[in-house]
Structure formats: structure tokens, C-alpha cells
Design an enzyme around this catalytic site. Structure first.
Site, PDB file in Angstrom:
ATOM      1  CG  ASP A   1      -2.148   0.802   1.153  1.00 20.93           C
ATOM      2  OD1 ASP A   1      -2.132   1.829   0.439  1.00 20.93           O
ATOM      3  OD2 ASP A   1      -3.145   0.445   1.789  1.00 20.93           O
TER       4      ASP A   1
ATOM      5  CG  ASP B   1      -4.826   1.742   4.807  1.00 23.83           C
ATOM      6  OD1 ASP B   1      -4.838   2.948   4.509  1.00 23.83           O
ATOM      7  OD2 ASP B   1      -4.997   0.835   3.972  1.00 23.83           O
TER       8      ASP B   1
ATOM      9  CG  HIS C   1     -10.255   4.037   2.814  1.00 21.70           C
ATOM     10  ND1 HIS C   1      -9.924   4.212   1.486  1.00 21.70           N
ATOM     11  CD2 HIS C   1     -10.096   5.259   3.387  1.00 21.70           C
ATOM     12  CE1 HIS C   1      -9.580   5.466   1.263  1.00 21.70           C
ATOM     13  NE2 HIS C   1      -9.674   6.125   2.404  1.00 21.70           N
TER      14      HIS C   1
ATOM     15  CG  ASP D   1      -4.724   0.476  -1.834  1.00 19.54           C
ATOM     16  OD1 ASP D   1      -4.902   0.837  -3.011  1.00 19.54           O
ATOM     17  OD2 ASP D   1      -5.235   1.065  -0.863  1.00 19.54           O
TER      18      ASP D   1
ATOM     19  CG  ASP E   1      -3.176   3.367  -2.933  1.00 24.19           C
ATOM     20  OD1 ASP E   1      -2.306   2.651  -2.419  1.00 24.19           O
ATOM     21  OD2 ASP E   1      -4.021   3.971  -2.251  1.00 24.19           O
TER      22      ASP E   1
END
Length: 349
Positions: free
Chosen positions: A153, A157, A170, A261, A263
Site C-alpha cells: 500500500d 491505514d 479505509h 491496494d 495504489d
């Protein structure tokens, strides 16, 4: 005929080298059963469209792409998680937006992931936003308590409801899952089913490059294993994966969960996502992470989240979906050298 004989001879000569990337792997490790779970969920953040991710990934040819690895693969699509928002009391945990949705959806997902793993299948969970990892990782832990998590990621998070600048859940799943952070949370209505039971020492980050100040403090305080893009650049993705696996699973015994993720990839590689950050992983590096996780023989569950097909141009969406499928087929055993199992069957006929 000459080509066939030549190929058979080559395979015989090289058979001693196939134990980690060839025939022996297929005969000794059960990766022949795969389960797919869709979670069209977008209440963990504010941008609409990410709930369309599972449908878009399927329609882009996910199952056919996995099946191309080998005709022997038994692929079952368990469908999408359908839920109803909880009717929670007026006094809820503050700064946790859409909690009634997150609590309901992730609870059902936890049960579904446990079911897929109990069916002896590699579980692929398609998001949706990254809040769904609360359910997918919880479900994995209910199947097997000894789990190591690779969190790929751009973001940590790791916020709690008291530190999150947005209140979007999230950005909180790691903090909700980690038992070391249990005392940092108030009572959360609707989340009684979920306990923070994984040690944060059994989790490792890869790809970080957008970390909030509080998250940085927690990473330092608890000595969380974190390989940001600086470390990827310094050591290379091969050594980063080697170090990551050694730190969370030094004995090579844990069931592995990769929560990925999209991203984490650079926005030039995967532009159709809600919180893209420049300077991320190349697709080649991203695929390597999945390949290495698969080659351990212990990869049991994968999340692929935050694909938003409403963001960007049609070309952006296609590029992002292509990247997502490349990552997922790598997690299922696709080899960039060429898939060998079906080839062996053909030349033996």
C-alpha cells in the site's frame, strides 16, 4: 516430432531444477483450487465508484486469465457479498463514517473467507475499498491463527478514530486488526464479532510513501516492519521481499495473506484509483511481490482493492484493470517464464 523430443530431453535435463518453479511444485502444493469473492463495497471512503471494482475486474477477464495458467485449476466464484446496514444506536464511536455499513459487510466477508479457506482454496477477495481487509484478514485468522500479513500500500491505514483526519474507515483497518492497539480504541458498536487478534509484529508494509504523523509514531513505537519506497529503491524488490518474509515468518510456517491496494503501484501504472500517489511501485515490482508470495507455498489469501473504474479515461481504466489482473494471476501461479504444467501434459501425450 524433433521439437517434441528436444523439449522432452530439455525437461529431463532440467528436472532437478524444477522443485521450486515447476512440476514438483504442482505435485506437492495444492494451488489447484481457487475461490473468488467479490466485495462491491465503497462506504469506507468518500469517492463513489470503487464498489464497481469487482464487476470490472471479472469482466476484464479475470477467470479466463487464471484458467490460462493450467486447465487443471478448479476455479469457483463465490459471488459478491450482499449486506444490509446495521441499525446501530445513536451513540456510536465518533469519527467512524458509515460504521453501520462497514461492520455489517466485513462480518459477512469474514465468514465467507473462512468458508473459502475451509474449502481448501486459495482465496482471492476483490474490493471495494481497503476497509474490507478487516473482514478478509479476520476470516483468515478464524481459519488459521498463525497468519503473516503483507500489506502492500502507499498508505499505512493505521489511524484510529481519534487520529484519523477524515474519519474514513479505509484508513483504519490495520489499527483495528492489531492486538497491540486494542487499548487505543473505544467500544465500537456493531464490531463485537471482530477482535484485534493478530500481532502487529506479524505484519509488514511494502510500498509506503504517504504516511500520517500519528501512523509514523506508531510504526516507530511498536517496531512495525515497514519497507517504504525508499527501501524498495535502496535494496530492490527482491531483497525487500526476502527481508519482509524473514521478519514476519522466519521459520517459514505461517499462512500468508497479501492485502494489496492497487495504489501501491505508481499512478502511471494504475491511474484509476481514489488516492493515487506518485513515486510508487512499477507493475514489474508489484508482480514480483505476488510471485514471491506464491512461491513460498504458503500463500492462502489475497485482497486486491481500491480499483475505481469511474476514475480517469477509458484508457486509464483499462490500464488499471490490466494491472489488477496481472497481479492476481501472479498470485495464482502464473510464471513470466511460461506456465509449464499444461505444456508437460501436452508433450507427454
Amino acid at each position: 516430432m524433433l521439437f517434441r523430443k528436444h523439449l522432452v530431453n530439455l525437461l529431463r535435463i532440467g528436472s532437478r531444477n524444477l522443485s521450486t518453479d515447476g512440476l514438483d511444485r504442482f505435485s506437492t502444493i495444492n494451488y489447484e483450487k481457487i475461490g473468488i469473492v467479490g466485495v462491491p463495497f465503497e462506504k469506507g471512503q468518500r469517492k463513489k465508484g470503487v464498489g464497481l471494482g469487482p464487476k470490472a475486474i471479472r469482466e476484464a477477464g479475470l477467470i479466463d486469465s487464471i484458467q490460462e495458467i493450467s486447465h487443471k485449476l478448479d476455479i469457483r466464484d463465490y459471488g459478491d457479498i450482499q449486506y444490509e446496514a446495521l441499525n446501530l444506536p445513536g451513540r456510536m464511536a465518533t469519527n467512524m463514517k458509515k460504521l453501520e455499513h462497514v461492520a455489517s459487510c466485513t462480518k459477512l466477508l469474514s465468514h465467507r473467507v473462512t468458508q473459502v479457506l475451509n474449502d481448501d482454496r486459495l482465496c482471492l477477495t476483490l474490493g471495494g475499498d481497503h476497509a474490507i481487509a478487516i473482514g478478509s484478514i479476520d476470516g483468515h485468522l478464524k481459519h488459521c491463527s498463525d497468519v503473516g500479513v503483507i500489506w502492500v500500500d502507499a498508505h499505512a491505514d493505521l489511524n484510529t478514530n481519534s487520529t484519523s483526519p477524515s474519519g474514513n474507515i479505509h484508513g483504519m483497518p490495520v489499527a483495528l486488526l492489531a492486538k497491540e492497539l486494542a487499548d487505543y480504541w473505544p467500544y465500537i458498536p456493531g464490531m463485537d464479532w471482530q477482535e484485534p487478534i493478530i500481532s502487529i509484529k506479524n505484519m509488514v508494509y511494502i510500498g509506503l510513501r504517504s504516511v500520517d504523523p500519528y501512523e509514523r509514531v506508531i510504526i516507530e513505537k511498536f517496531g512495525i516492519h515497514a519497507f517504504g519506497m525508499r527501501e524498495v529503491q535502496k535494496y530492490g524488490i527482491k531483497d525487500v521481499m526476502k527481508m519482509a518474509l524473514e521478519r514476519i515468518d522466519p521459520d517459514g510456517k505461517k499462512s500468508l495473506h497479501v492485502s494489496y491496494d492497487i495504489d501501491s503501484l505508481d499512478v502511471l501504472e494504475a491511474p484509476s484509483t481514489g488516492t493515487g500517489v506518485r513515486g510508487g511501485l512499477t507493475l514489474r515490482e508489484g508482480i514480483y511481490i505476488m510471485e514471491d508470495a506464491y512461491k513460498t507455498g504458503r500463500l492462502a489469501a489475497v485482497d486486491l482493492v481500491e480499483v475505481n473504474p469511474t476514475v480517469g479515461t477509458p484508457e486509464d481504466v483499462k490500464k488499471t484493470l490490466d494491472a489488477a489482473i496481472h497481479l492476481l494471476v501472479a498470485a495464482c501461479g502464473h510464471s513470466r517464464k511460461g506456465n509449464i504444467a499444461d505444456t508437460i501434459d501436452l508433450i507427454r501425450k
